[in-house]
Design an enzyme around this catalytic site. Structure first.
Site, mmCIF file in Angstrom:
data_model
loop_
_atom_site.group_PDB
_atom_site.id
_atom_site.type_symbol
_atom_site.label_atom_id
_atom_site.label_comp_id
_atom_site.label_asym_id
_atom_site.label_seq_id
_atom_site.Cartn_x
_atom_site.Cartn_y
_atom_site.Cartn_z
ATOM 1 N N GLU A 15 0.859 -1.187 0.000
ATOM 2 C CA GLU A 15 0.000 0.000 0.000
ATOM 3 C C GLU A 15 0.892 1.232 0.000
ATOM 4 O OE1 GLU A 15 -3.598 0.888 2.756
ATOM 5 O OE2 GLU A 15 -2.037 2.267 3.433
ATOM 6 N N HIS A 75 -7.934 3.124 -4.006
ATOM 7 C CA HIS A 75 -8.938 3.171 -2.942
ATOM 8 C C HIS A 75 -9.951 4.266 -3.294
ATOM 9 C CE1 HIS A 75 -5.983 1.523 0.356
ATOM 10 N NE2 HIS A 75 -5.802 0.943 -0.807
ATOM 11 N N ARG A 105 -15.816 2.800 3.243
ATOM 12 C CA ARG A 105 -16.709 3.847 3.722
ATOM 13 C C ARG A 105 -15.934 5.123 4.008
ATOM 14 N NH1 ARG A 105 -18.816 3.865 9.619
ATOM 15 N NH2 ARG A 105 -16.643 4.529 9.761
ATOM 16 N N GLY A 106 -14.737 4.965 4.620
ATOM 17 C CA GLY A 106 -13.972 6.138 5.037
ATOM 18 C C GLY A 106 -14.355 6.555 6.439
ATOM 19 N N ASP A 107 -13.516 7.378 7.045
ATOM 20 C CA ASP A 107 -13.800 7.916 8.372
ATOM 21 C C ASP A 107 -14.077 9.398 8.249
ATOM 22 O OD1 ASP A 107 -13.584 5.606 9.971
ATOM 23 O OD2 ASP A 107 -11.401 5.663 9.692
ATOM 24 N N ALA A 125 -19.778 0.688 2.938
ATOM 25 C CA ALA A 125 -18.983 0.251 1.787
ATOM 26 C C ALA A 125 -19.778 -0.731 0.931
ATOM 27 C CB ALA A 125 -17.682 -0.391 2.276
ATOM 28 N N HIS A 149 -14.143 -4.229 13.438
ATOM 29 C CA HIS A 149 -14.127 -2.781 13.226
ATOM 30 C C HIS A 149 -14.517 -2.091 14.527
ATOM 31 C CE1 HIS A 149 -15.795 1.116 11.728
ATOM 32 N NE2 HIS A 149 -14.703 1.054 10.982
ATOM 33 N N GLN A 176 -7.241 -4.975 7.840
ATOM 34 C CA GLN A 176 -6.626 -3.977 8.708
ATOM 35 C C GLN A 176 -5.332 -4.582 9.259
ATOM 36 O OE1 GLN A 176 -5.812 -1.166 9.609
ATOM 37 N NE2 GLN A 176 -7.761 -0.359 10.343
#
Ligand code: FAD
Length: 284
Positions: A15, A75, A105-107, A125, A149, A176
């Site tokens: 990544e 992403h 989804r993102g934060d 998501a 999560h 993660q």
């Protein structure tokens, strides 16, 4: 190659994140050139929180795909984006021959208002994956969480939601980061029982500075095992020794995963080619 995820061979992927400032692209391309020499199966490119810098993700993903000739995974996040904006990013990716997206989804960024946070077309998501599956030709992936999560009240409900991503069209998952492999093995077992059948890439982040515990690790919600706490206590004040100890820890972690049948490793490179190269060589 990304197609190798469905075969029996081991894969190693990285990544990277786009540069924070426009003037830093030259340096970013140097980093990518160095990472490309390690022949990863694919490189994924993060998306700025809130979708504000989507163009940078496209630019970096394009360099990986077209200049380096390595499969790129861009992403994309729901937070901060409307349907039309996501389709615009899709069109740009397609122009650059990037066909794989990790849909997240993102934060909520610290400076985002309630109004902006709620102004998104997709709650989760899985909703975005279903939309992109129906409206684009993209290959889609999703995120998964070996220690669940942070918003989920149980692993059970998090895994039910993971299954929704697979049912919506996710072709593989990237996990993660985790520092204790036992969590990962337990997660794989539970995921298989829930009917998760697509490949899962194990996310490994080398902990090369004590500072990371306060940033990446806290944000990820991952546990810090005693072995890592001991390393931090011993080497935390000596940057180069800590870096070496973090590389060694990641190598041991990946070797153990491989010995236990985990084929796909995704290294959070943090845009650090030297550290990434040492790990890639250490697991040969
Ligand atoms: P979701 O799958 O939507 O899950 C979020 C929460 O909602 C979970 O608790 C889940 O159980 C629950 N949930 C999911 N679906 C449903 C449903 N249908 N009904 C009810 N509840 C549901 N962030 C960025 O901003 N940019 C990046 O580039 C980025 N890259 C990442 C890469 C990886 C590999 C990982 C693991 C995370 C990344 N993140 C990134 C962070 C990610 O956006 C956050 O972890 C975010 O909090 C959750 O994203 P998600 O896609 O897993 O969300």
């Amino acid at each position: 190659m990304l197609t190798d995820l469905s075969g029996n061979q081991n894969t190693l992927s990285f990544e990277v994140f786009p540069p924070k400032k426009d003037g830093e692209f030259e340096k970013a391309f140097e980093v990518l050139d160095a990472l490309g020499k390690l022949n990863p199966d694919y490189i994924s490119v993060t998306y700025g929180a809130g979708g504000s810098r989507a163009g940078k993700t496209v630019e970096i993903a394009s360099y990986i795909q077209n200049t380096l000739g390595i499969d790129a995974v861009a992403h994309m996040t729901c937070v901060g984006s409307r349907r039309e904006q996501l389709l615009e990013v899709y069109r740009e990716l397609t122009e650059h021959h990037v066909t794989h997206v990790l849909a997240l989804r993102g934060d909520r960024p610290k400076d985002m208002s309630d109004e902006q946070f709620l102004a998104r077309d997709f709650e989760h998501a899985s909703d975005m994956i279903a939309f992109l599956k129906e409206n684009t030709g993209l290959h889609l992936a999703g995120a998964c969480y070996p220690e669940k999560h942070f918003e989920s009240f149980s692993m059970e409900s998090d895994l039910n939601n993971l299954k929704k991503k697979q049912d919506a069209g996710a072709e593989f998952f990237i996990s993660q980061l985790f520092l204790d492999n036992d969590f990962y093995y337990a997660f794989l077992e539970k995921a298989a029982k829930k009917g998760i059948t697509v490949p899962i890439c194990a996310g490994i982040m080398p902990i090369t500075s004590a500072k990371q515990i306060g940033t990446s690790i806290t944000l990820s919600g991952s546990s810090v095992p005693k072995a890592m706490a001991d390393l931090l206590a011993t080497y935390g004040d000596d940057p180069e020794e800590m870096r070496k100890a973090g590389v060694d820890y990641a190598i041991r972690q990946i070797r153990d995963l491989r010995e236990n049948g985990v084929r796909h490793i995704h290294l959070y490179s943090m845009n650090r080619p030297k550290t990434t190269a040492q790990i890639a060589e250490g697991i040969l």
